[in-house]
Design a protein around this motif. Structure first.
Motif, PDB file in Angstrom:
ATOM      1  N   MET A 139       0.838  -1.204   0.000  1.00 44.67           N
ATOM      2  CA  MET A 139       0.000   0.000   0.000  1.00 44.67           C
ATOM      3  C   MET A 139       0.871   1.252   0.000  1.00 44.67           C
ATOM      4  SD  MET A 139      -3.395  -0.499   0.106  1.00 44.67           S
ATOM      5  CE  MET A 139      -4.086   0.853   1.078  1.00 44.67           C
ATOM      6  N   ASP A 140       1.939   1.235   0.790  1.00 45.79           N
ATOM      7  CA  ASP A 140       2.833   2.391   0.860  1.00 45.79           C
ATOM      8  C   ASP A 140       3.499   2.650  -0.486  1.00 45.79           C
ATOM      9  OD1 ASP A 140       4.291   4.426   2.487  1.00 45.79           O
ATOM     10  OD2 ASP A 140       6.020   3.206   1.942  1.00 45.79           O
ATOM     11  N   ARG A 141       3.891   1.592  -1.174  1.00 52.29           N
ATOM     12  CA  ARG A 141       4.563   1.764  -2.466  1.00 52.29           C
ATOM     13  C   ARG A 141       3.590   2.227  -3.548  1.00 52.29           C
ATOM     14  NH1 ARG A 141       9.473  -2.502  -3.489  1.00 52.29           N
ATOM     15  NH2 ARG A 141      10.385  -2.392  -1.404  1.00 52.29           N
ATOM     16  N   VAL A 142       2.346   1.767  -3.479  1.00 53.51           N
ATOM     17  CA  VAL A 142       1.342   2.266  -4.426  1.00 53.51           C
ATOM     18  C   VAL A 142       1.139   3.767  -4.210  1.00 53.51           C
ATOM     19  CG1 VAL A 142      -1.093   2.188  -5.095  1.00 53.51           C
ATOM     20  CG2 VAL A 142       0.162   0.062  -4.714  1.00 53.51           C
ATOM     21  N   LEU A 147       4.616   1.311  -7.172  1.00 48.11           N
ATOM     22  CA  LEU A 147       3.885   0.131  -7.628  1.00 48.11           C
ATOM     23  C   LEU A 147       2.638   0.600  -8.360  1.00 48.11           C
ATOM     24  CD1 LEU A 147       3.661  -2.537  -4.752  1.00 48.11           C
ATOM     25  CD2 LEU A 147       4.697  -2.851  -7.002  1.00 48.11           C
ATOM     26  N   ASP A 148       2.203  -0.197  -9.332  1.00 49.19           N
ATOM     27  CA  ASP A 148       0.972   0.136 -10.057  1.00 49.19           C
ATOM     28  C   ASP A 148      -0.236  -0.585  -9.472  1.00 49.19           C
ATOM     29  OD1 ASP A 148       2.211   1.768 -12.187  1.00 49.19           O
ATOM     30  OD2 ASP A 148       3.202  -0.119 -12.705  1.00 49.19           O
ATOM     31  N   ILE A 149      -0.060  -1.848  -9.092  1.00 48.48           N
ATOM     32  CA  ILE A 149      -1.160  -2.679  -8.596  1.00 48.48           C
ATOM     33  C   ILE A 149      -0.642  -3.530  -7.448  1.00 48.48           C
ATOM     34  CG2 ILE A 149      -2.783  -4.533  -9.170  1.00 48.48           C
ATOM     35  CD1 ILE A 149      -2.571  -3.663 -12.096  1.00 48.48           C
ATOM     36  N   VAL A 161      -3.909  -7.043  -1.902  1.00 46.31           N
ATOM     37  CA  VAL A 161      -3.728  -6.815  -0.469  1.00 46.31           C
ATOM     38  C   VAL A 161      -4.850  -7.481   0.319  1.00 46.31           C
ATOM     39  CG1 VAL A 161      -2.505  -4.642  -0.801  1.00 46.31           C
ATOM     40  CG2 VAL A 161      -4.987  -4.609  -0.565  1.00 46.31           C
ATOM     41  N   ALA A 162      -4.529  -7.832   1.547  1.00 44.10           N
ATOM     42  CA  ALA A 162      -5.543  -8.351   2.454  1.00 44.10           C
ATOM     43  C   ALA A 162      -6.427  -7.202   2.931  1.00 44.10           C
ATOM     44  CB  ALA A 162      -4.879  -9.048   3.636  1.00 44.10           C
ATOM     45  N   LEU A 163      -7.681  -7.483   3.152  1.00 50.88           N
ATOM     46  CA  LEU A 163      -8.624  -6.477   3.654  1.00 50.88           C
ATOM     47  C   LEU A 163      -8.967  -6.766   5.100  1.00 50.88           C
ATOM     48  CD1 LEU A 163     -11.072  -6.193   0.595  1.00 50.88           C
ATOM     49  CD2 LEU A 163      -9.119  -4.745   1.163  1.00 50.88           C
ATOM     50  N   PRO A 164      -9.304  -5.715   5.863  1.00 52.97           N
ATOM     51  CA  PRO A 164      -9.392  -4.304   5.435  1.00 52.97           C
ATOM     52  C   PRO A 164      -8.031  -3.615   5.485  1.00 52.97           C
ATOM     53  CG  PRO A 164     -10.056  -4.499   7.719  1.00 52.97           C
ATOM     54  CD  PRO A 164      -9.758  -5.906   7.254  1.00 52.97           C
ATOM     55  N   GLN A 165      -7.936  -2.473   4.785  1.00 54.85           N
ATOM     56  CA  GLN A 165      -6.748  -1.632   4.813  1.00 54.85           C
ATOM     57  C   GLN A 165      -7.142  -0.223   5.229  1.00 54.85           C
ATOM     58  OE1 GLN A 165      -3.477  -2.333   4.280  1.00 54.85           O
ATOM     59  NE2 GLN A 165      -4.001  -4.511   4.059  1.00 54.85           N
ATOM     60  N   SER A 166      -6.295   0.427   5.990  1.00 53.14           N
ATOM     61  CA  SER A 166      -6.554   1.818   6.369  1.00 53.14           C
ATOM     62  C   SER A 166      -6.494   2.694   5.122  1.00 53.14           C
ATOM     63  CB  SER A 166      -5.517   2.307   7.388  1.00 53.14           C
ATOM     64  OG  SER A 166      -5.536   1.502   8.544  1.00 53.14           O
ATOM     65  N   PRO A 167      -7.424   3.651   4.998  1.00 58.43           N
ATOM     66  CA  PRO A 167      -7.414   4.527   3.817  1.00 58.43           C
ATOM     67  C   PRO A 167      -6.092   5.281   3.698  1.00 58.43           C
ATOM     68  CG  PRO A 167      -9.455   4.780   5.079  1.00 58.43           C
ATOM     69  CD  PRO A 167      -8.534   3.960   5.923  1.00 58.43           C
ATOM     70  N   MET A 168      -5.622   5.426   2.477  1.00 61.21           N
ATOM     71  CA  MET A 168      -4.415   6.185   2.203  1.00 61.21           C
ATOM     72  C   MET A 168      -4.699   7.174   1.085  1.00 61.21           C
ATOM     73  SD  MET A 168      -1.332   3.343   2.385  1.00 61.21           S
ATOM     74  CE  MET A 168      -0.087   4.626   2.433  1.00 61.21           C
ATOM     75  N   PRO A 169      -4.161   8.389   1.173  1.00 60.86           N
ATOM     76  CA  PRO A 169      -4.381   9.370   0.111  1.00 60.86           C
ATOM     77  C   PRO A 169      -3.908   8.834  -1.240  1.00 60.86           C
ATOM     78  CG  PRO A 169      -3.330  10.388   2.019  1.00 60.86           C
ATOM     79  CD  PRO A 169      -3.301   8.911   2.248  1.00 60.86           C
ATOM     80  N   GLU A 170      -4.693   9.096  -2.260  1.00 57.86           N
ATOM     81  CA  GLU A 170      -4.351   8.769  -3.644  1.00 57.86           C
ATOM     82  C   GLU A 170      -4.262   7.270  -3.919  1.00 57.86           C
ATOM     83  OE1 GLU A 170      -0.999  10.950  -5.020  1.00 57.86           O
ATOM     84  OE2 GLU A 170      -1.732  12.869  -4.277  1.00 57.86           O
ATOM     85  N   VAL A 171      -4.810   6.433  -3.035  1.00 56.57           N
ATOM     86  CA  VAL A 171      -4.850   4.993  -3.270  1.00 56.57           C
ATOM     87  C   VAL A 171      -6.292   4.518  -3.179  1.00 56.57           C
ATOM     88  CG1 VAL A 171      -4.112   2.710  -2.481  1.00 56.57           C
ATOM     89  CG2 VAL A 171      -2.541   4.650  -2.320  1.00 56.57           C
TER      90      VAL A 171
END
Length: 291
Positions: A136-139, A144-146, A149-159
């Motif tokens: 997620m951090d690299r996206v 990274l393009d894609i 990931v396991a869910l749930p994930q904390s929201p991140m700006p621009e992802v």
């Protein structure tokens, strides 16, 4: 010295190829004064005459001829680069950076990549094995393009993270153990457990599943790799809990697979950058969604 201007070099080459400023202006769709301006600025920048203006034909000076040889190479490279970028813009070629856990890469992605290669042979997929948090951090950083990931994930700006698939978690036990038809938390808690590394989402949902039955069984060992866990189960070392997609190909005959009671699901998502995506990235996403 300022950098050379490719448009001016193209004008120089065209003048010499066709013998006049007028012909070059017509071919390049430029006004004649613009053609003259290109050459004047180029000669001023280099500090040397490049053309001999004869009555019937324009010819290069010695320096002009030497420059034209190099300029033609630069222009060919520029044209090739432009054509390559046009293929990128059309989604006919490109490099798409994808990350996922090892089981996803080993057992889920091959069919999607095979379909992609058949439909879009010019697209290259670069794979990386990363945990969900790092992916997620690299996206978010555009590295990274894609990412699967396991869910749930904390929201991140621009992802953006879209739901992808939901696989059941099952118990893997040594085949020689006496066992019920379904593995409950209470039954598994009495067994030696080989559990996922506690930094993973699978470890988190497994802990929550046991906690729902007011149980917190200790792990006999924690491992980072699912194949290691399966090998230990096959050797009779203990039981483990893994998501079902990790069981392919045919599982070791020394291992018995039991459904969980109550059921436990491992949801997964696909993370990508928010906003418009390159066509090549969209092609890869389309094939992943078909898994």
């Amino acid at each position: 010295m300022r950098e050379l201007n490719l448009d001016q070099l193209r004008t120089l080459v065209t003048i010499v190829e066709h013998g006049s400023f007028i012909a070059a202006a017509r071919i390049l769709h430029l006004a004649p004064p613009t053609v003259s301006l290109h050459i004047n600025e180029l000669e001023e920048r280099l500090g040397i005459p490049l053309l001999l203006r004869k009555r019937k034909k324009v010819e290069p000076t010695g320096a002009g001829a030497a420059l034209i040889d190099r300029a033609q190479w630069l222009l060919n490279q520029s044209n090739a680069l432009r054509e390559h970028m046009q293929l990128h813009a059309a989604g006919k070629t490109g490099r798409v950076r994808v990350s996922a856990a090892t089981p996803v890469i080993a057992y889920l992605l091959p069919k999607a990549l095979e379909r992609l290669a058949q439909k879009h042979p010019g697209i290259e997929v670069e794979l990386a094995v990363l945990n969900s948090r790092e992916a997620m951090d690299r996206v978010a950083k555009g590295l990274l393009d894609i990412a699967a990931v396991a869910l749930p994930q904390s929201p991140m700006p621009e992802v953006q993270v879209l739901p992808w698939r939901k696989d059941p978690v099952v118990a893997l036990i040594p085949a020689h153990w006496e066992h019920p038809k379904q593995a409950s938390a209470a039954w598994l808690a009495t067994k030696p457990l080989i559990l996922n590394d506690d930094t993973t989402q699978l470890a988190r949902i497994t802990t929550e599943w046991f906690a729902a039955a007011n149980l917190r069984p200790p792990a006999k060992i924690r491992v980072n790799y699912n194949d290691s866990a399966k090998s230990l189960v096959g050797a009779g070392y203990g039981a483990t809990l893994l998501s079902y997609e990790t069981l392919h190909p045919q599982i070791d005959q020394r291992i018995k697979v039991l459904p969980l009671n109550p059921p436990l699901w491992r949801p997964m998502g696909i993370a990508s950058r928010s906003g418009p995506l390159e066509i090549a990235v969209r092609h890869v996403l389309e094939e992943l969604k078909r898994i």
